[in-house]
Design a protein around this motif. Structure first.
Motif, PDB file in Angstrom:
ATOM      1  N   VAL A  42      36.995   9.103 -27.737  1.00 32.14           N
ATOM      2  CA  VAL A  42      38.258   8.744 -27.208  1.00 32.14           C
ATOM      3  C   VAL A  42      38.322   7.295 -26.746  1.00 32.14           C
ATOM      4  N   VAL A  43      39.184   6.609 -27.275  1.00 33.70           N
ATOM      5  CA  VAL A  43      39.235   4.867 -26.714  1.00 33.70           C
ATOM      6  C   VAL A  43      40.660   4.943 -26.258  1.00 33.70           C
ATOM      7  N   GLN A  44      40.759   4.412 -24.942  1.00 34.13           N
ATOM      8  CA  GLN A  44      42.157   4.188 -24.481  1.00 34.13           C
ATOM      9  C   GLN A  44      41.803   3.301 -23.195  1.00 34.13           C
ATOM     10  N   ASN A  45      42.757   2.130 -23.303  1.00 26.84           N
ATOM     11  CA  ASN A  45      42.888   1.101 -21.997  1.00 26.84           C
ATOM     12  C   ASN A  45      41.443   0.525 -21.853  1.00 26.84           C
ATOM     13  N   LYS A  46      40.765  -0.127 -22.721  1.00 29.39           N
ATOM     14  CA  LYS A  46      39.655  -0.717 -22.578  1.00 29.39           C
ATOM     15  C   LYS A  46      38.257   0.300 -21.866  1.00 29.39           C
ATOM     16  N   SER A  47      38.513   1.487 -22.104  1.00 26.39           N
ATOM     17  CA  SER A  47      37.345   2.321 -21.917  1.00 26.39           C
ATOM     18  C   SER A  47      37.091   3.431 -23.052  1.00 26.39           C
ATOM     19  N   VAL A  48      35.961   3.988 -23.056  1.00 28.61           N
ATOM     20  CA  VAL A  48      35.524   4.927 -24.112  1.00 28.61           C
ATOM     21  C   VAL A  48      34.968   5.924 -23.361  1.00 28.61           C
ATOM     22  N   SER A  49      35.211   7.077 -24.127  1.00 31.36           N
ATOM     23  CA  SER A  49      34.692   8.636 -23.679  1.00 31.36           C
ATOM     24  C   SER A  49      33.895   8.986 -24.973  1.00 31.36           C
ATOM     25  N   VAL A  50      32.740   9.265 -25.067  1.00 34.57           N
ATOM     26  CA  VAL A  50      31.729   9.897 -26.148  1.00 34.57           C
ATOM     27  C   VAL A  50      31.445  11.323 -25.504  1.00 34.57           C
ATOM     28  N   THR A  51      31.642  12.250 -26.528  1.00 34.74           N
ATOM     29  CA  THR A  51      31.138  13.760 -26.516  1.00 34.74           C
ATOM     30  C   THR A  51      30.353  13.955 -27.577  1.00 34.74           C
ATOM     31  N   LYS A  52      28.925  14.306 -27.567  1.00 36.44           N
ATOM     32  CA  LYS A  52      27.975  14.497 -28.638  1.00 36.44           C
ATOM     33  C   LYS A  52      27.781  15.925 -29.010  1.00 36.44           C
ATOM     34  N   GLU A  53      28.054  17.030 -28.010  1.00 32.50           N
ATOM     35  CA  GLU A  53      27.810  17.975 -28.433  1.00 32.50           C
ATOM     36  C   GLU A  53      29.084  18.952 -27.689  1.00 32.50           C
ATOM     37  N   ARG A  54      29.340  19.931 -28.383  1.00 26.32           N
ATOM     38  CA  ARG A  54      30.285  21.078 -27.878  1.00 26.32           C
ATOM     39  C   ARG A  54      30.047  21.472 -26.396  1.00 26.32           C
ATOM     40  N   ASN A  55      30.917  21.656 -25.592  1.00 31.17           N
ATOM     41  CA  ASN A  55      30.730  21.946 -24.264  1.00 31.17           C
ATOM     42  C   ASN A  55      29.776  21.142 -23.410  1.00 31.17           C
ATOM     43  N   ALA A  56      29.752  20.038 -23.751  1.00 27.43           N
ATOM     44  CA  ALA A  56      29.158  18.842 -22.903  1.00 27.43           C
ATOM     45  C   ALA A  56      29.939  18.091 -22.385  1.00 27.43           C
ATOM     46  N   ASN A 105      34.594   2.982 -37.995  1.00 28.71           N
ATOM     47  CA  ASN A 105      33.266   2.322 -37.744  1.00 28.71           C
ATOM     48  C   ASN A 105      33.018   1.764 -36.452  1.00 28.71           C
ATOM     49  N   LEU A 106      34.157   1.089 -36.026  1.00 28.30           N
ATOM     50  CA  LEU A 106      33.845   0.402 -34.730  1.00 28.30           C
ATOM     51  C   LEU A 106      33.921   1.663 -33.399  1.00 28.30           C
ATOM     52  N   LEU A 107      34.461   2.618 -33.853  1.00 30.80           N
ATOM     53  CA  LEU A 107      34.607   3.838 -32.805  1.00 30.80           C
ATOM     54  C   LEU A 107      33.305   4.743 -32.959  1.00 30.80           C
ATOM     55  N   VAL A 108      32.584   4.691 -34.037  1.00 35.58           N
ATOM     56  CA  VAL A 108      31.374   5.592 -34.505  1.00 35.58           C
ATOM     57  C   VAL A 108      30.462   4.879 -33.529  1.00 35.58           C
ATOM     58  N   ASP A 109      30.376   3.425 -33.547  1.00 35.15           N
ATOM     59  CA  ASP A 109      29.357   2.434 -32.854  1.00 35.15           C
ATOM     60  C   ASP A 109      29.120   3.059 -31.547  1.00 35.15           C
ATOM     61  N   PHE A 110      30.085   3.358 -30.796  1.00 35.19           N
ATOM     62  CA  PHE A 110      30.010   3.737 -29.596  1.00 35.19           C
ATOM     63  C   PHE A 110      29.283   4.937 -29.233  1.00 35.19           C
ATOM     64  N   SER A 111      29.128   5.845 -30.349  1.00 34.80           N
ATOM     65  CA  SER A 111      28.158   7.028 -30.269  1.00 34.80           C
ATOM     66  C   SER A 111      26.547   6.658 -30.486  1.00 34.80           C
ATOM     67  N   LYS A 112      26.396   5.532 -30.956  1.00 34.64           N
ATOM     68  CA  LYS A 112      25.124   5.292 -31.375  1.00 34.64           C
ATOM     69  C   LYS A 112      24.270   4.560 -30.152  1.00 34.64           C
ATOM     70  N   GLU A 113      24.996   3.922 -29.108  1.00 34.77           N
ATOM     71  CA  GLU A 113      24.346   3.255 -28.062  1.00 34.77           C
ATOM     72  C   GLU A 113      23.747   4.270 -27.256  1.00 34.77           C
TER      73      GLU A 113
END
Length: 141
Positions: A44-58, A133-141
């Motif tokens: 989730v990207v909003q207002n120059k911040s990103v939130s990444v969840t990689k697992e359910r209930n995490a 692809n720009l959004l998915v890049d955040f989950s690779k970091e």
């Protein structure tokens, strides 16, 4: 008088050509999700911040987006036609037989939500490929 008119005209044309309209993203939220039986990802990207969840209930991992990356996202977002988002066709159908997770892009702008139909994670429709692809890049970091 002619010189002054010419100078003002030149100044007007030069500033009109050089300035680009900045897309206002303050009230915009972009969410990319991909899921299958054994896979889950939400960005989730909003207002120059990103939130990444990689697992359910995490717990979501939040971070700030640097200006260069934010400008790339704004540029890619400005090329997306929100009204046609729901009618985009997926280029592949691996998700129909569990060959890929189901990807989905949801954009909320000014209280209105625009959402794609499901597509294969890793193979978004061409019209939104750069943004996804720009959004998915955040989950690779």
């Amino acid at each position: 008088m002619k010189i002054l008119s010419l100078l003002l005209l030149t100044l007007f044309v030069a500033t009109g050509c050089c300035s680009q309209k900045k897309t206002d993203m303050t009230s915009t939220q972009i969410e990319y999700s991909a899921m299958s039986r054994g896979y889950y990802k939400s960005i989730v990207v909003q207002n120059k911040s990103v939130s990444v969840t990689k697992e359910r209930n995490a717990e979501a991992v939040q971070s700030k987006i640097d200006d260069a990356k934010w400008n790339e996202i704004v540029t890619a977002y400005s090329k997306v036609n929100l009204e046609n988002l729901s009618s985009l066709k997926a280029p592949t159908d691996k998700r129909t037989y569990d060959g890929a997770a189901i990807g989905n892009l949801k954009i909320t702008k000014d209280g209105k939500t625009y959402e794609t139909a499901g597509f294969d994670n890793g193979f978004p429709p061409k019209e939104i490929e750069k943004l996804v692809n720009l959004l998915v890049d955040f989950s690779k970091e």
